[in-house]
Motif scaffolding. Sequence first.
Motif, PDB file in Angstrom:
ATOM      1  N   ILE A  91       6.279  -3.452 -22.309  1.00 25.15           N
ATOM      2  CA  ILE A  91       6.566  -4.584 -23.192  1.00 25.15           C
ATOM      3  C   ILE A  91       5.350  -4.751 -24.089  1.00 25.15           C
ATOM      4  CG2 ILE A  91       7.137  -7.033 -23.301  1.00 25.15           C
ATOM      5  CD1 ILE A  91       8.120  -6.699 -20.331  1.00 25.15           C
ATOM      6  N   PHE A  92       5.471  -4.267 -25.324  1.00 21.81           N
ATOM      7  CA  PHE A  92       4.326  -4.262 -26.239  1.00 21.81           C
ATOM      8  C   PHE A  92       4.095  -5.659 -26.795  1.00 21.81           C
ATOM      9  CE2 PHE A  92       5.934   0.060 -26.373  1.00 21.81           C
ATOM     10  CZ  PHE A  92       4.776   0.823 -26.322  1.00 21.81           C
ATOM     11  N   GLN A  93       2.833  -5.907 -27.177  1.00 24.51           N
ATOM     12  CA  GLN A  93       2.487  -7.209 -27.754  1.00 24.51           C
ATOM     13  C   GLN A  93       3.286  -7.462 -29.031  1.00 24.51           C
ATOM     14  OE1 GLN A  93      -1.736  -7.421 -27.945  1.00 24.51           O
ATOM     15  NE2 GLN A  93      -1.765  -9.638 -27.806  1.00 24.51           N
ATOM     16  N   ALA A 159      12.617  -2.901 -21.490  1.00 22.70           N
ATOM     17  CA  ALA A 159      11.651  -2.375 -20.514  1.00 22.70           C
ATOM     18  C   ALA A 159      12.301  -2.137 -19.157  1.00 22.70           C
ATOM     19  CB  ALA A 159      10.470  -3.328 -20.379  1.00 22.70           C
ATOM     20  N   LEU A 160      13.394  -2.878 -18.879  1.00 30.77           N
ATOM     21  CA  LEU A 160      14.096  -2.693 -17.594  1.00 30.77           C
ATOM     22  C   LEU A 160      15.199  -1.647 -17.687  1.00 30.77           C
ATOM     23  CD1 LEU A 160      14.458  -6.468 -16.678  1.00 30.77           C
ATOM     24  CD2 LEU A 160      13.073  -4.788 -15.438  1.00 30.77           C
ATOM     25  N   ALA A 161      15.527  -1.219 -18.924  1.00 28.27           N
ATOM     26  CA  ALA A 161      16.750  -0.432 -19.153  1.00 28.27           C
ATOM     27  C   ALA A 161      16.754   0.889 -18.411  1.00 28.27           C
ATOM     28  CB  ALA A 161      16.935  -0.181 -20.644  1.00 28.27           C
ATOM     29  N   ASN A 162      15.596   1.536 -18.312  1.00 29.24           N
ATOM     30  CA  ASN A 162      15.546   2.844 -17.643  1.00 29.24           C
ATOM     31  C   ASN A 162      15.274   2.687 -16.151  1.00 29.24           C
ATOM     32  OD1 ASN A 162      13.072   1.825 -18.376  1.00 29.24           O
ATOM     33  ND2 ASN A 162      12.078   3.805 -18.557  1.00 29.24           N
ATOM     34  N   ASP A 163      15.411   1.442 -15.652  1.00 27.27           N
ATOM     35  CA  ASP A 163      15.171   1.140 -14.237  1.00 27.27           C
ATOM     36  C   ASP A 163      13.835   1.736 -13.773  1.00 27.27           C
ATOM     37  OD1 ASP A 163      15.749  -0.023 -11.835  1.00 27.27           O
ATOM     38  OD2 ASP A 163      16.910   1.675 -11.080  1.00 27.27           O
ATOM     39  N   PRO A 164      12.737   1.414 -14.493  1.00 30.65           N
ATOM     40  CA  PRO A 164      11.448   2.049 -14.201  1.00 30.65           C
ATOM     41  C   PRO A 164      10.834   1.469 -12.937  1.00 30.65           C
ATOM     42  CG  PRO A 164      11.109   0.309 -15.774  1.00 30.65           C
ATOM     43  CD  PRO A 164      12.590   0.356 -15.511  1.00 30.65           C
ATOM     44  N   ARG A 165       9.924   2.196 -12.309  1.00 31.33           N
ATOM     45  CA  ARG A 165       9.234   1.653 -11.133  1.00 31.33           C
ATOM     46  C   ARG A 165       8.089   0.738 -11.536  1.00 31.33           C
ATOM     47  NH1 ARG A 165       8.149   6.472  -7.119  1.00 31.33           N
ATOM     48  NH2 ARG A 165       7.191   4.796  -5.913  1.00 31.33           N
TER      49      ARG A 165
END
Length: 234
Positions: A91-93, A159-165
């Motif tokens: 999540i970029f500034q 930021a959640l779309a690719n289900d990142p760790r």
Amino acid sequence: MGCVIDLASVSKEYLLGENSFKALDDISFQIEEKQVVVLWGPSGAGKTTLLNIISGLEKPSHGEVRVLGLSLEDSDEDFLALFRCINIGFIFQSYNLVSSLTARENVELMMELAGWHDDGRNARLASELIRSVGLSDRANHLPAQLSWGEQQRVAIARALANDPRIILADEPTGNLDSSTGREIIELLRRSSEEHGKTVVITTHDERIAGLAHVIFHLDKGRLKAVDRPDRIRH
Ligand SMILES: Nc1ncnc2c1ncn2[C@@H]1O[C@H](COP(=O)(O)OP(=O)(O)O)[C@@H](O)[C@H]1O
Ligand SMILES: [Mg+2]
């Protein structure tokens, strides 16, 4: 619990004309899976540089960075780009949404970049994520048609779309009024508690510090102190 981010003696120097400037100076720490970690410090402390180094967007001048067991310095740019798409939500500034794509399409794009090719499923998941950040009625708007707070919520859904760790968030409440800020904090809390993400957040916001398992205090590129306000929770 496993260590997901491991920094050993990391320094970053920038050359400015004849002089070099140390943005990060001999930083070592470890972050465990599912922790919420806050990087705290004044402007210029090196927080953004540190997030960029953890994501492999920048290389340290010295030291070693391991993320999910991968040594970043041994990896080439193409591999790192793919590694990020699969494992990291950033999540970029400045949000960095694609201006020609709608809110839902921005979220779906991350799934495509992570190699998810089932368009029907991606579209459904993207709509669900947009709903989960409270933007169902804005799903088909372009970024320019959204407020700052709405754009920030799209950036979180993306930021959640690719289900990142791992989720890395750079001052996520910096540009927001306090009630939108509260909603963003709630989304970050749920990412950790309900979805088991490891979350690293740079901030000056006391309310975000309240979520942290660990707070790393930075000043002038150095790690000054480590607080563990809530050892019991994890
Ligand atoms: N590309 C760059 N070239 C030169 N100096 C930089 C560069 N990026 C950051 N810096 C400097 O490094 C220091 C830390 O920057 P930054 O990581 O952005 O701090 P923070 O996010 O804590 O405000 C600042 O003094 C900044 O001016
Ligand atoms: Mg910064």
